[in-house]
Design a protein around this motif. Structure first.
Motif, PDB file in Angstrom:
ATOM      1  N   ASN A   1       0.849  -1.188   0.000  1.00  0.00           N
ATOM      2  CA  ASN A   1       0.000   0.000   0.000  1.00  0.00           C
ATOM      3  C   ASN A   1       0.888   1.242   0.000  1.00  0.00           C
ATOM      4  OD1 ASN A   1      -1.950   2.036   1.818  1.00  0.00           O
ATOM      5  ND2 ASN A   1      -3.031   0.785   0.304  1.00  0.00           N
TER       6      ASN A   1
ATOM      7  N   ILE B   1      -5.621   5.351  -0.006  1.00  0.00           N
ATOM      8  CA  ILE B   1      -5.373   4.426  -1.113  1.00  0.00           C
ATOM      9  C   ILE B   1      -5.858   3.025  -0.724  1.00  0.00           C
ATOM     10  CG2 ILE B   1      -3.629   3.362  -2.597  1.00  0.00           C
ATOM     11  CD1 ILE B   1      -1.998   5.839  -2.478  1.00  0.00           C
TER      12      ILE B   1
ATOM     13  N   ASP C   1      -3.143   9.003   2.087  1.00  0.00           N
ATOM     14  CA  ASP C   1      -2.959   7.996   3.142  1.00  0.00           C
ATOM     15  C   ASP C   1      -2.621   6.641   2.535  1.00  0.00           C
ATOM     16  OD1 ASP C   1      -3.398   6.015   5.072  1.00  0.00           O
ATOM     17  OD2 ASP C   1      -5.570   6.116   4.755  1.00  0.00           O
ATOM     18  N   ALA C   2      -1.350   6.267   2.627  1.00  0.00           N
ATOM     19  CA  ALA C   2      -0.888   4.975   2.087  1.00  0.00           C
ATOM     20  C   ALA C   2      -0.120   4.226   3.183  1.00  0.00           C
ATOM     21  CB  ALA C   2      -0.013   5.206   0.859  1.00  0.00           C
ATOM     22  N   ILE C   3      -0.632   4.312   4.410  1.00  0.00           N
ATOM     23  CA  ILE C   3       0.084   3.674   5.524  1.00  0.00           C
ATOM     24  C   ILE C   3      -0.158   2.160   5.518  1.00  0.00           C
ATOM     25  CG2 ILE C   3       0.460   3.659   8.011  1.00  0.00           C
ATOM     26  CD1 ILE C   3      -0.760   6.509   8.085  1.00  0.00           C
ATOM     27  N   PHE C   4      -1.429   1.764   5.570  1.00  0.00           N
ATOM     28  CA  PHE C   4      -1.775   0.337   5.520  1.00  0.00           C
ATOM     29  C   PHE C   4      -2.875   0.123   4.494  1.00  0.00           C
ATOM     30  CE2 PHE C   4      -1.145   0.938  10.273  1.00  0.00           C
ATOM     31  CZ  PHE C   4       0.148   0.449  10.286  1.00  0.00           C
TER      32      PHE C   4
ATOM     33  N   VAL D   1      -7.759   1.190   0.952  1.00  0.00           N
ATOM     34  CA  VAL D   1      -8.659   1.206   2.118  1.00  0.00           C
ATOM     35  C   VAL D   1      -8.162   2.282   3.085  1.00  0.00           C
ATOM     36  CG1 VAL D   1      -9.439  -1.208   2.183  1.00  0.00           C
ATOM     37  CG2 VAL D   1      -7.275  -0.604   3.199  1.00  0.00           C
ATOM     38  N   PRO D   2      -9.052   2.874   3.897  1.00  0.00           N
ATOM     39  CA  PRO D   2      -8.570   3.793   4.930  1.00  0.00           C
ATOM     40  C   PRO D   2      -7.622   3.014   5.848  1.00  0.00           C
ATOM     41  CG  PRO D   2     -10.966   3.914   4.700  1.00  0.00           C
ATOM     42  CD  PRO D   2     -10.514   2.726   3.904  1.00  0.00           C
ATOM     43  N   SER D   3      -6.429   3.546   6.088  1.00  0.00           N
ATOM     44  CA  SER D   3      -5.455   2.806   6.902  1.00  0.00           C
ATOM     45  C   SER D   3      -6.019   2.529   8.292  1.00  0.00           C
ATOM     46  CB  SER D   3      -4.155   3.599   7.011  1.00  0.00           C
ATOM     47  OG  SER D   3      -3.587   3.712   5.726  1.00  0.00           O
TER      48      SER D   3
END
Ligand SMILES: NC(=O)C1=CN([C@@H]2O[C@H](COP(=O)(O)OP(=O)(O)OC[C@H]3O[C@@H](n4cnc5c(N)ncnc54)[C@H](O)[C@@H]3O)[C@@H](O)[C@H]2O)[C@H](O)CC1
Ligand SMILES: [K+]
Length: 470
Positions: free
Chosen positions: A55, A153, A121-124, A155-157
């Motif tokens: 992600n 991105i 937001d590409a954390i998880f 899914v919401p992290s």
């Protein structure tokens, strides 16, 4: 709505068919950057926050694409050893390693968030594990406190855990993911990133993700117990089901057979437990097992009807094949979601009273809640909610016995804790690939013993593929 494990299945199918997932990551980054440019135009203050998994890689490609037209900052939070996933590493090289802000402290992140109008937001993504710990929980809180527009991105992290980003919009790939709705994901935008029908609706190596791994420090009984009541009329069929079930790697396989044929079974299956059938033994064994098979080579008799009805009553996961399908045609009211039926087209017509085709299989599954594996040159597997086609195999597999092998394998998989649908898909896939392997080696000159002999090698090929790419 797609479960996370289903996303993994699709990725593995894609990798098997196309060799590399990086093109999907490039397409994902393209989809997100195009969405942002269309919606917000250029010259914006954009902050991309990437985690260490794929992600995060999607975020890095997004950052790369938005970089020249905006004032862009990219944060990458690595694993504690400084690493990221191998695809993300490639994305980092593309963006330019020296310009990436790695693992800043929360104070610095807060400052960068306050200076941005758009946060990506590409954390998880789908690889999230509960719980979310520091520093991630604080970063997620800071994002939610900010006034910037937030785009997640895929899914919401953190979705599904106690710390979840609440974005204005989510750009998700292939299909909406499990648990997502407008309330927790903002406006949901589904984008196709190059995955096609073959990876989604056809059986493939990716179906191995549903196969429970063997734990190194496991204990006896953990991998399930199979009960087989089959082969009472044709012992060979019964023996083949047991040999096939072994390939799912259950701990125990018990056969219950009539006294008159128990010596034959004991000799042929000397390494397995062969018990003599009577009502009490059946009750005990049904209680102990995790999955049960009946039907192959069984014949239709007073006792076989008794067996089929006792299996229904047990509530255990069960596979009904051959004669058991004929018996169940008279007892459709007993069918439930723990049951897998493995008919060929004639048996399907007997069971359902309708022509053997996909539509009727789906209708029957919806009505009774069961799983159907309709056998043919292409197997159709459906539980009424999902349908998968399993193609391939060899014309030689029209020989007697291949159905017994399939039924035995599916039962073994169900004893390993797989649900009837995924067991049927994987069983069908392995069975067909095993036939293809033999045809390659020996043209049409192979028999059921050969199929049983090579099934372990076929299984291993796909098991190793999953393990080595995880
Ligand atoms: N077919 C597709 O649709 C594609 C999707 N892609 C994207 O890949 C992600 C899934 O990637 P994956 O590497 O499996 O997992 P994540 O990036 O979601 O995260 C795993 C990453 O984070 C670490 N981690 C997980 N939970 C925690 C936690 N609680 N605390 C700390 N760290 C955690 C874990 O160790 C990993 O390093 C999917 O959503 C799409 O965005 C691909 O681009 C390919 C095609
Ligand atoms: K995300």
């Amino acid at each position: 709505m797609m479960e996370n494990i289903e996303g993994k299945r699709i990725d593995f199918n894609y990798k098997w068919n196309h060799g590399d997932l990086f093109i999907l990551m490039e397409n994902a980054g393209k989809a997100v950057s195009e969405y942002i440019t269309e919606k917000y135009g250029k010259n914006r203050n954009i902050l991309v926050i990437s985690g260490s998994g794929n992600n995060g890689g999607d975020g890095i490609i997004t950052a790369h694409n938005l970089d020249s037209d905006n004032n862009l900052k990219l944060i990458v939070m690595t694993r504690s050893d400084g690493s990221v996933s191998s695809l993300s590493r490639r994305a980092m090289e593309k963006f330019g390693n020296d310009r990436i802000i790695k693992n800043p402290n929360t104070g610095d992140i807060r400052k960068m968030i306050s200076e941005s109008d758009i946060i990506v937001d590409a954390i998880f993504g789908t690889g999230i594990r509960d719980p979310v710990k520091e520093p991630y929980s604080s970063i997620i809180e800071e994002i939610n406190l900010s006034r910037a527009e937030v785009i997640s991105i895929d899914v919401p992290s953190g979705l599904g855990t106690s710390h979840s980003v609440l974005p204005d919009a989510t750009v998700t790939f292939t299909d909406v993911k499990e648990g997502m709705n407008e309330k927790n994901s903002g406006s949901i935008n589904v984008r196709n990133i190059g995955i096609d029908e073959r990876e989604i609706n056809y059986a493939g190596p990716g179906d191995m993700v549903y196969f429970p791994k063997i734990e190194k420090n496991g204990h006896k009984g953990q991998n399930g117990k199979v009960l087989i009541m089959a082969g009472w009329k044709f012992t060979g069929a019964g023996c083949m089901t047991a040999r096939a079930a072994e390939n799912a790697l259950p701990d125990l396989i018990t056969m219950l057979v009539p006294k008159a044929s128990s010596t034959i079974f004991s000799i042929k299956l000397e390494d397995q437990i062969v018990g003599v059938f009577n009502s009490l033994n059946m009750k005990n064994e049904l209680e102990k097992c995790n999955a049960v098979l009946t039907g192959p080579g069984m014949g239709i008799s007073e006792d076989s009807v008794k067996v089929v009805l006792a299996v229904c009553k047990s509530g255990k996961k069960a596979v009904f094949d051959a004669d058991a399908i004929h018996i169940m045609a008279e007892h459709r009211d007993l069918i439930n979601q723990n049951m897998l039926f493995t008919p060929h087209s004639h048996e399907f017509e007997v069971l359902t009273g309708t022509e053997a085709n996909r539509e009727n299989a789906e209708k029957f599954s919806v009505k009774y809640g069961c799983t159907i594996l309709l056998k043919g040159p292409a197997d159709i597997i459906t539980n009424g909610k999902k349908t998968v086609i399993s193609e391939g195999g060899s014309p030689r597999m029209a020989m007697g016995g291949t159905g017994d092998i399939l039924a035995g394998l599916c039962t073994g998989l169900m004893a390993r804790n797989m649900d009837p649908f995924h067991a049927a898909v994987l069983g069908s896939f392995i069975n067909k690939k095993n036939g293809e392997r033999l045809e390659k080696e020996r043209s049409y000159w192979f028999n059921t013993y050969d199929l049983l002999g090579s099934m372990g090698r076929t299984f291993r090929e796909y098991y190793d593929f999953i393990i080595s790419n995880e």
